[in-house]
Design an enzyme around this catalytic site. Structure first.
Site, PDB file in Angstrom:
ATOM      1  N   ASN A 167       0.874  -1.181   0.000  1.00 34.85           N
ATOM      2  CA  ASN A 167       0.000   0.000   0.000  1.00 34.85           C
ATOM      3  C   ASN A 167       0.907   1.227   0.000  1.00 34.85           C
ATOM      4  O   ASN A 167       1.490   1.563   1.026  1.00 34.85           O
ATOM      5  CB  ASN A 167      -0.886  -0.050   1.253  1.00 34.85           C
ATOM      6  CG  ASN A 167      -1.729   1.204   1.411  1.00 34.85           C
ATOM      7  OD1 ASN A 167      -1.763   2.058   0.532  1.00 34.85           O
ATOM      8  ND2 ASN A 167      -2.405   1.316   2.543  1.00 34.85           N
ATOM      9  N   LYS A 181       0.162   4.248  -0.215  1.00 35.61           N
ATOM     10  CA  LYS A 181      -0.460   5.431   0.413  1.00 35.61           C
ATOM     11  C   LYS A 181      -0.235   6.666  -0.469  1.00 35.61           C
ATOM     12  O   LYS A 181      -0.185   6.533  -1.699  1.00 35.61           O
ATOM     13  CB  LYS A 181       0.068   5.609   1.845  1.00 35.61           C
ATOM     14  CG  LYS A 181      -0.099   4.320   2.663  1.00 35.61           C
ATOM     15  CD  LYS A 181       0.049   4.494   4.134  1.00 35.61           C
ATOM     16  CE  LYS A 181      -0.153   3.150   4.827  1.00 35.61           C
ATOM     17  NZ  LYS A 181      -0.065   3.229   6.265  1.00 35.61           N
ATOM     18  N   HIS A 225      -9.501   0.895   4.889  1.00 31.80           N
ATOM     19  CA  HIS A 225      -8.236   1.096   5.608  1.00 31.80           C
ATOM     20  C   HIS A 225      -8.478   2.023   6.796  1.00 31.80           C
ATOM     21  O   HIS A 225      -9.284   2.951   6.719  1.00 31.80           O
ATOM     22  CB  HIS A 225      -7.184   1.689   4.662  1.00 31.80           C
ATOM     23  CG  HIS A 225      -5.808   1.653   5.237  1.00 31.80           C
ATOM     24  ND1 HIS A 225      -5.378   2.595   6.151  1.00 31.80           N
ATOM     25  CD2 HIS A 225      -4.784   0.784   5.073  1.00 31.80           C
ATOM     26  CE1 HIS A 225      -4.130   2.295   6.509  1.00 31.80           C
ATOM     27  NE2 HIS A 225      -3.751   1.212   5.866  1.00 31.80           N
ATOM     28  N   GLU A 263      -6.872   4.413   7.895  1.00 28.63           N
ATOM     29  CA  GLU A 263      -6.671   5.848   7.612  1.00 28.63           C
ATOM     30  C   GLU A 263      -7.901   6.426   6.935  1.00 28.63           C
ATOM     31  O   GLU A 263      -8.222   7.601   7.125  1.00 28.63           O
ATOM     32  CB  GLU A 263      -5.399   6.034   6.753  1.00 28.63           C
ATOM     33  CG  GLU A 263      -4.147   5.798   7.598  1.00 28.63           C
ATOM     34  CD  GLU A 263      -2.939   5.288   6.834  1.00 28.63           C
ATOM     35  OE1 GLU A 263      -2.919   5.356   5.594  1.00 28.63           O
ATOM     36  OE2 GLU A 263      -1.998   4.808   7.504  1.00 28.63           O
ATOM     37  N   GLU A 304      -5.196  -5.161  10.460  1.00 31.31           N
ATOM     38  CA  GLU A 304      -4.196  -4.121  10.691  1.00 31.31           C
ATOM     39  C   GLU A 304      -4.496  -3.413  12.007  1.00 31.31           C
ATOM     40  O   GLU A 304      -5.349  -2.518  12.051  1.00 31.31           O
ATOM     41  CB  GLU A 304      -4.232  -3.085   9.557  1.00 31.31           C
ATOM     42  CG  GLU A 304      -3.881  -3.635   8.196  1.00 31.31           C
ATOM     43  CD  GLU A 304      -3.307  -2.551   7.285  1.00 31.31           C
ATOM     44  OE1 GLU A 304      -2.321  -2.836   6.606  1.00 31.31           O
ATOM     45  OE2 GLU A 304      -3.827  -1.421   7.275  1.00 31.31           O
ATOM     46  N   GLY A 327       2.619   2.260  10.932  1.00 31.47           N
ATOM     47  CA  GLY A 327       3.556   3.375  10.828  1.00 31.47           C
ATOM     48  C   GLY A 327       4.245   3.720  12.140  1.00 31.47           C
ATOM     49  O   GLY A 327       4.907   4.737  12.252  1.00 31.47           O
ATOM     50  N   SER A 346       3.632  -2.236  10.329  1.00 27.47           N
ATOM     51  CA  SER A 346       5.090  -2.287  10.513  1.00 27.47           C
ATOM     52  C   SER A 346       5.708  -3.620  10.076  1.00 27.47           C
ATOM     53  O   SER A 346       6.635  -4.105  10.718  1.00 27.47           O
ATOM     54  CB  SER A 346       5.465  -1.950  11.959  1.00 27.47           C
ATOM     55  OG  SER A 346       5.045  -0.629  12.266  1.00 27.47           O
TER      56      SER A 346
HETATM   57  P1  13P Z   1       3.118   0.376   7.817  1.00 28.49           P
HETATM   58  O1  13P Z   1       3.673  -0.885   7.180  1.00 28.49           O
HETATM   59  O2  13P Z   1       3.827   1.621   7.398  1.00 28.49           O
HETATM   60  O3  13P Z   1       2.973   0.237   9.302  1.00 28.49           O
HETATM   61  O4  13P Z   1       1.623   0.539   7.229  1.00 28.49           O
HETATM   62  C1  13P Z   1       0.762  -0.530   7.267  1.00 28.49           C
HETATM   63  C2  13P Z   1      -0.437  -0.198   6.465  1.00 28.49           C
HETATM   64  O5  13P Z   1      -1.205   0.681   6.816  1.00 28.49           O
HETATM   65  C3  13P Z   1      -0.668  -0.948   5.218  1.00 28.49           C
HETATM   66  O6  13P Z   1      -1.935  -0.736   4.720  1.00 28.49           O
END
Ligand code: 13P
Length: 256
Positions: free
Chosen positions: A9, A11, A95, A97, A167, A173, A213
Site C-alpha cells: 500500500n 499510500k 483502511h 486511515e 491491521e 507506521g 510495521s
Molecule cells: P506500515 O507498514 O507503514 O505500518 O503501514 C501498514 C499499512 O497501513 C498498510 O496498509
C-alpha cells in the site's frame, strides 16, 4: 489452499516517475518468484503508468480506495469502473486511515465492498483495533463489529472472493508490530467469524493478511503462524529492496 500474498500500500507517496522507477525495481527483483501473489497499490495518479509496466509481469495492480457508484456527480471521486479500466484487479477498502481521517463507516465500506464485487474487483478489506481498544480488552469486539458491518448481507459465495487484512491501528507506521502470537490470535478469531458466517470450507480458503510495521526482519515470524497468509505493507514497500526482501521472506511458507 491459500497461497501467500504480499500487497504494498503505497499510500500518498510517489510521483508518476518515482512510481515507475519503483515498479521497475520490484519487477526485476521478483521475476523468478511464483509461490507468492504480489500486489502493488500505487496512488490513483500513477495507476495508468504502473499498469503498463506491469503488463505480463504476473504482479497484480490494486487501488487504495474507490467510490461505490459506477459514475455520477461526485467531485474528486474515482469509480470501480475507472480503476478496473486501468487494469486493477484488487482494491483496498476500509483502511484505518480512511476510517480515521475521512470518516468512513462500516456502512459505507459495506457499499464499497458490494460495488467492488459487482465490478469483479477483489476487495482487500481492512479491520483492526486502536491502542485504546486493545488496552481496554475490547480488540476482538471491535474487529467483530467491523466484520459484521462491512460484510453485512453478503452471501457465502461472495465471501470466497475476498482478502481480509488485519491491521491493528497501533502498529501502523509506528514501528510496533503485533507479536506473531497476537497476530495469530486475531487471525484465528477472524477465520472463525468467517466460518460461522459461511462454513469451514470457505473460511479455510480466504487469505487473511497482517498489516502494521511489516519489515524484512519480521515477515518470516509472522508468516510462520498458521492463520497468517501474507502481509499488507506500508512504509517498507516504498523501497524496492525492502519490498522484495519481504516477498522473499514468505518463501519458506508455501501454500497453507
Ligand atoms: P506500515 O507498514 O507503514 O505500518 O503501514 C501498514 C499499512 O497501513 C498498510 O496498509
Amino acid at each position: 489452499m491459500r497461497k501467500p500474498m504480499i500487497a504494498g500500500n503505497w499510500k500518498m507517496y510517489k510521483t508518476t516517475q518515482e512510481a515507475m522507477n519503483l515498479v521497475n525495481t520490484i519487477k526485476a527483483g521478483v521475476h523468478a518468484i511464483s509461490d507468492c501473489d504480489i500486489v502493488v497499490c500505487p496512488p490513483f495518479t500513477a495507476l495508468s503508468n504502473v499498469s503498463h509496466l506491469l503488463n505480463g509481469s504476473g504482479i497484480y495492480l490494486g487501488a487504495q480506495n474507490m467510490h461505490f457508484e459506477r459514475e455520477g456527480a461526485f467531485t474528486g471521486e474515482i469509480s470501480p469502473v475507472m480503476i478496473k479500466d486501468l487494469g486493477c484487479r484488487y482494491v483496498i477498502l476500509g483502511h484505518s486511515e480512511r476510517r480515521q481521517y475521512f470518516g468512513e463507516t462500516d456502512e459505507l465500506i459495506n457499499k464499497k465492498v458490494k460495488a467492488a464485487l459487482a465490478y469483479s474487483l477483489i476487495p482487500i478489506v481492512c479491520v483492526g483495533e486502536t491502542l485504546a481498544e486493545r488496552e481496554s480488552g475490547s480488540a476482538k469486539e471491535t474487529v467483530r463489529k467491523q466484520f459484521e458491518g462491512t460484510f453485512k448481507d453478503l452471501t457465502s459465495d461472495q465471501f470466497e472472493k475476498f482478502v481480509i487484512a488485519y491491521e491493528p491501528v497501533w502498529a501502523i507506521g509506528t514501528g510496533k508490530t503485533a507479536s506473531p502470537e497476537q497476530a495469530q490470535e486475531m487471525h484465528e478469531f477472524i477465520r472463525d467469524l468467517i466460518s460461522k458466517r459461511t462454513n469451514k470450507d470457505i473460511s479455510s480458503k480466504i487469505r487473511i493478511l497482517y498489516g502494521g510495521s511489516v519489515k524484512p526482519e519480521n515477515i518470516s515470524g509472522i508468516m510462520a503462524q498458521p492463520d497468517v497468509d501474507g502481509g499488507l505493507v506500508g512504509g517498507a514497500c516504498l523501497k524496492g529492496e525492502s519490498f522484495i526482501q519481504i516477498i522473499q521472506g514468505t518463501s519458506p511458507v508455501k501454500t497453507k
